[in-house]
Design an enzyme around this catalytic site. Structure first.
Site, PDB file in Angstrom:
ATOM      1  N   GLN A  56       3.926  47.192 -12.706  1.00  0.00           N
ATOM      2  CA  GLN A  56       4.720  48.233 -12.848  1.00  0.00           C
ATOM      3  C   GLN A  56       4.403  49.324 -13.788  1.00  0.00           C
ATOM      4  OE1 GLN A  56       6.254  44.759 -12.692  1.00  0.00           O
ATOM      5  NE2 GLN A  56       6.724  45.853 -10.800  1.00  0.00           N
ATOM      6  N   ARG A  57       3.187  49.214 -14.258  1.00  0.00           N
ATOM      7  CA  ARG A  57       2.617  50.404 -15.299  1.00  0.00           C
ATOM      8  C   ARG A  57       2.517  51.715 -14.386  1.00  0.00           C
ATOM      9  NH1 ARG A  57      -0.234  49.311 -19.747  1.00  0.00           N
ATOM     10  NH2 ARG A  57      -1.059  47.387 -18.848  1.00  0.00           N
ATOM     11  N   GLY A  58       2.353  51.444 -12.926  1.00  0.00           N
ATOM     12  CA  GLY A  58       2.174  52.798 -12.252  1.00  0.00           C
ATOM     13  C   GLY A  58       3.425  53.519 -12.313  1.00  0.00           C
TER      14      GLY A  58
END
Lengths: 622, 310
Positions: free
Chosen positions: B249-251
């Site tokens: 989910q970092r993107g």
């Protein structure tokens, strides 16, 4: 060790030193440009004769005004030798230690001449040395964070490196790209070393009177035309800077297209015509006493009708030689093709090591860990392979803290050698060229062995039998390579077949290589593969190969000798030597490879795929 | 002034020709440091290092804290001042990671050539936010936070996915056309010549332009926290990440932060889909499995309809 000669005094007014020949003039003028312009710090000479490295280094040192010896870099160069310098001093009854910038950077940020770094063989330079070149050459700033030292300054060192043009493609393009001045220097072969220094006084005089110079749009356009659209930004910038420096050296106010042409000619860019008039005949200009190089003797190779028109057209691309390609059968690096261009790696395609600027990623901590070349030290984990000087240095640091009456070394001070990865594996490839035919490509059969050698970072030894261009067709030929990416290996795999098959000599040679490898490396050699590709038929007895004299009928003597030599290999240490025979399935003596394999104790690998059957169920043609 | 100590001269940031994507990524990371840094990939001679240094000089007035490829672990983690130790004084020497925490940025030149053990150290610190040192008589634990800015030449090898993911944005150096190349070379040569000119007007104008960019970015930094991100944009981001097979989910988080930074940089009052669409490649291209870092027309087409229907 290179030591500069005493400096020459400037020539008396009105006198002129004897004019050296054209390559010498080119070289001296280029080195003068590098001495003047720090952004041209890297000089890479291709195909310079080894005995000329020392005089060329003298010449460069003289132009830089350096009196001390240059810093020589090679295969043993470590980071510790470059970036920091630790000094131990006896101060009364105490030992004191101080750490400062190392030889590569100690002249940065100071007055006086810069450091001269000499790399006699760029392809043999250690990873630490290559990384140093990438970090410093052409960089705006050098940042060093090493063993307590912080150093941030503009790099000033000049680099003089030498490389064979045929080997250039093995190097990282990243590394090659950092050298601003790259020059083929094979034609310097006949030069006498002393003559290199004849132009120094005039050039030194000229370099002392340099005024700022601008670069005209014409010059930039010419640079782009000369290099072609595919050239990188660094190449364009380097040529433009060289043109600017040449203009400054000649006392001109701006670099024009003719300066770009001269720059291209100096670095040996193909297709650039020699000047129509000798610059010396234009008379002396301010600050250019003597002006060596500007009035080069016309290059006889290029002084041909139409040369002037060629200069108006862009040559065939960056680094592309004017000559046609080499013979079709030549697969590996061909010196004839790559010479006479400053960008030989563009013209030659060879396998390059993956990530050549990274340290070896694969290392085992077995016996070999204590056998490779020393590349540093580390905290000792046991008492093997102790490094005494680093141990004492480590102990010296803690003496005051310990407050003991005598110098004390504790177990925590012990340091052991850090060693470079040494090859733990060896691939011996015995190639019988006469067992091939047009319908069979042995590459597929050999691929698994080559892959094993590549992934295991194995050293390679190639023994060739029956090659078309063998120096002596009665003998096997052999060479050792650092790994299977060596271009000679690929060349050997593609070599056409000759007439004689000295198989017995080849097998004998394979045994000798294996025995020597195990003697030399001892327990460090973990595993060796001997792969023989042959149909087993040898028509040269071993005594004939060894004596070089052929007399009378030979019969099956060659085959018997090969089997005898194979039996001696078969009697070797079976735990570390593994053998395979690739069977080319040639008739009528299809059993010979199996007999050889039995003597070697080898596995037989089917080299030729099974014959295809056509619709009628009959074997198809091979 | 775009000069640094030790006779170091760096081309002024405002005079770097082309590389708009690289510049945008650095500026967005400056406006919102939580983006977590920038990775620049490009072949040799594409002015990657120059751009990073020029940006640091423009934005902070000093060269970036730089981790060179041959740094030793005592300089990365910190240790003792050697000369002081000899004199019997125990004086700690701060390491690069602590320096980076003070400036907010650690620049790693040639990040793909860095030794594995140093990469592991950096990954530990960046992922936990804690630098714990238990060595050579040191026993410290400090909370550190900084963004990574790295340059790499893909010809020399790749990077582990774990480290790739630590860079908030990733951009590829653009290929310059003939005109841009000519302007670049002309600019570099002019800069070198102007350095020799006392009171150079060229350098003075460049410095004023740098100051203007700095002021614009500082204003954006002040405004960014007040710019709302509508739910529609957040949902768009999630949908786009799903379509692009982004790992983790970092993107998405980084893409949202970068879109907000872009809105602030443009002086907008609200984050709009076009802001997100602009930064999407930077945030997702290195977070796809088997990615070659390319973001071509096919990738654009995969998310195009999402933005057309908004």
């Amino acid at each position: 060790m290179v030591t500069p000669p005493p400096r020459d005094a400037p020539p008396p007014q009105g006198s002129r030193a004897p004019e050296p020949d054209e390559p010498v003039l080119r070289l001296t003028r280029l080195l003068a440009c590098s001495a003047i312009e720090p952004r041209l710090a890297g000089v890479l000479l291709f195909d310079l004769e080894p005995h000329l490295i020392d005089p060329v280094a003298h010449l460069f040192a003289e132009l830089l005004g350096i009196t001390g010896p240059p810093l020589m870099l090679g295969a043993q160069t470590r980071d510790e030798d470059l970036w920091t310098r630790t000094r131990l001093r006896q101060d009364g009854g105490q030992v004191s230690v101080s750490t400062g910038p190392g030889p590569l950077i100690e002249a940065d940020g100071r007055d006086g001449p810069p450091q001269l770094v000499v790399v006699p063989e760029l392809t043999r330079l250690s990873v630490a040395g290559m990384r140093a070149a990438v970090q410093l050459l052409g960089s705006d700033v050098a940042v060093v964070e090493h063993t307590g030292l912080r150093h941030i300054a503009r790099p000033r060192a000049r680099w003089l490196a030498v490389c064979g043009s045929a080997e250039a493609a093995q190097l990282s393009p990243h590394l090659l790209d950092r050298f601003a001045l790259r020059v083929p220097m094979a034609e310097l072969r006949g030069a006498r070393p002393r003559r290199l220094l004849t132009a120094v006084p005039a050039l030194r005089h000229a370099t002392e009177h340099i005024a700022p110079v601008s670069v005209s749009n014409d010059a930039l356009g010419r640079v782009r035309t000369l290099l072609g659209p595919e050239a990188g930004i660094r190449r364009e910038l380097a040529l433009a800077r060289l043109a600017r420096t040449l203009a400054a050296l000649d006392g001109d106010r701006a670099a024009e297209a003719r300066h770009a042409d001269e720059a291209a000619r100096l670095i040996g860019l193909p297709g650039v015509a020699a000047p129509k008039t000798r610059a010396l005949e234009r008379g002396p200009s301010s600050g250019s006493s003597g002006r060596p190089g500007a009035g080069d003797r016309p290059d006889t190779d290029r002084d041909v009708p139409g040369a002037g028109r060629e200069a108006e057209e862009r040559p065939g691309g960056p680094g592309r030689p004017l000559e046609g390609p080499g013979p079709e059968e030549q697969v590996g690096a061909d010196p004839a093709v790559v010479r006479d261009t400053p960008f030989p790696e563009d013209a030659v395609s060879v396998l390059r090591d993956f990530a050549p600027l990274r340290n070896l990623w694969q290392r085992t901590m077995g016996p070999a860990a204590a056998r490779g070349a020393v590349v540093g030290s580390r905290r000792a984990e046991d008492l093997r392979d102790l490094a005494y000087v680093p141990t004492v240095r480590e102990a010296a640091v803690h003496q005051r803290v310990r407050q003991t009456a005598r110098f004390t070394v504790t177990p925590a001070d012990l340091r052991s050698h850090l060693r470079a990865g040494a090859s733990e594996r060896l691939l011996v490839l015995l190639l019988d060229h006469t067992c091939r035919d047009a319908a069979w490509d042995w590459t597929h059969a050999l691929t698994p062995f080559l892959q094993w050698a590549y992934t295991g970072r194995a050293a390679a030894q190639v023994i060739e039998v029956g090659g078309a261009d063998a120096a002596d067709e009665l003998k096997a030929q052999s060479f050792s390579a650092r790994n299977v990416l060596d271009p000679r290996v690929l060349t050997a795999l593609e070599r056409p077949a000759g007439r004689a098959t000295p198989l017995a000599h080849g097998v004998h040679e394979a045994g000798r290589v294996l025995r020597a490898a195990f003697r030399q490396h001892g327990n460090a050699l973990v595993e060796a593969w001997l792969v023989v590709v042959t149909d087993g038929r040898g028509n040269v007895p071993l005594t004939v190969s060894q004596s070089g004299r052929l007399a009378g009928q030979v019969g099956a003597e060659g085959v018997e000798d090969a089997l005898g030599a194979a039996e001696r290999i078969g009697a070797m240490d079976r735990t570390r030597v593994r053998t395979a025979v690739v069977d080319p399935a040639r008739e009528p003596y299809g059993d010979l490879p199996f007999r050889l394999a039995a003597a070697l104790g080898a596995t037989v690998v089917t080299g030729r795929p099974a014959p295809e059957t056509d619709d009628t169920g009959e074997p198809g043609e091979r | 002034m775009s000069h640094a100590a030790g006779g170091v001269h760096i081309l002024p940031y405002s005079r770097v020709v082309g590389q708009d994507e690289l510049k945008l990524a650095l500026e967005l990371n400056h406006v919102v440091p939580r983006i977590g840094g920038v990775l620049m990939a490009g072949s040799r001679g594409t002015a990657k290092s120059t751009l990073v240094r020029a940006f640091a000089l423009m934005a902070h007035g000093e060269l970036p804290v730089t981790l060179p490829i041959n740094a030793t672990d005592d300089r990365v983690l910190g240790g003792w001042e050697l000369d002081a130790l000899i004199r019997g004084e125990a004086r700690p020497q701060q390491g690069l990671l602590e320096d980076a925490a003070l400036s907010g940025m650690l620049y790693i030149d040639e990040v793909n050539l860095l030794e594995d053990h140093l990469i592991n150290v950096i990954l530990d610190v960046v992922s936990t936010g804690v630098l714990s040192v238990q060595r050579e008589g040191l026993a410290t634990a400090k909370h550190l936070a900084f963004g990574l800015v790295g340059t790499m030449n893909p010809e020399e090898g790749g990077l582990r996915p774990q480290l790739l993911d630590r860079f908030g944005l990733m951009v590829a150096a653009e290929h310059l056309d003939v005109d841009a190349r000519q302007r670049l070379i002309r600019t570099v040569l002019d800069f070198e010549e102007e350095l020799a000119v006392a009171g150079s007007e060229w350098l003075a104008v460049a410095e004023r332009d740098d100051a203007a960019i700095r002021a614009r970015l500082e204003e954006a930094r002040q405004r960014v926290r007040h710019i709302p991100v509508p739910d529609t944009v957040v949902r768009l981001c999630a949908q786009a990440a799903e379509r692009m097979d982004a790992v983790g989910q970092r993107g998405e988080i980084v893409a949202t932060l970068a879109a907000r930074a872009l809105a602030a940089r443009e002086g907008a009052d609200l984050v709009e889909p076009r802001h997100l669409q602009r930064v999407l490649p930077m945030a997702l291209r290195h977070r796809r499995p088997e990615s070659s870092f390319e973001w071509g027309f096919e990738d654009e087409d995969r998310v195009k309809d999402l933005f057309e229907t908004v």
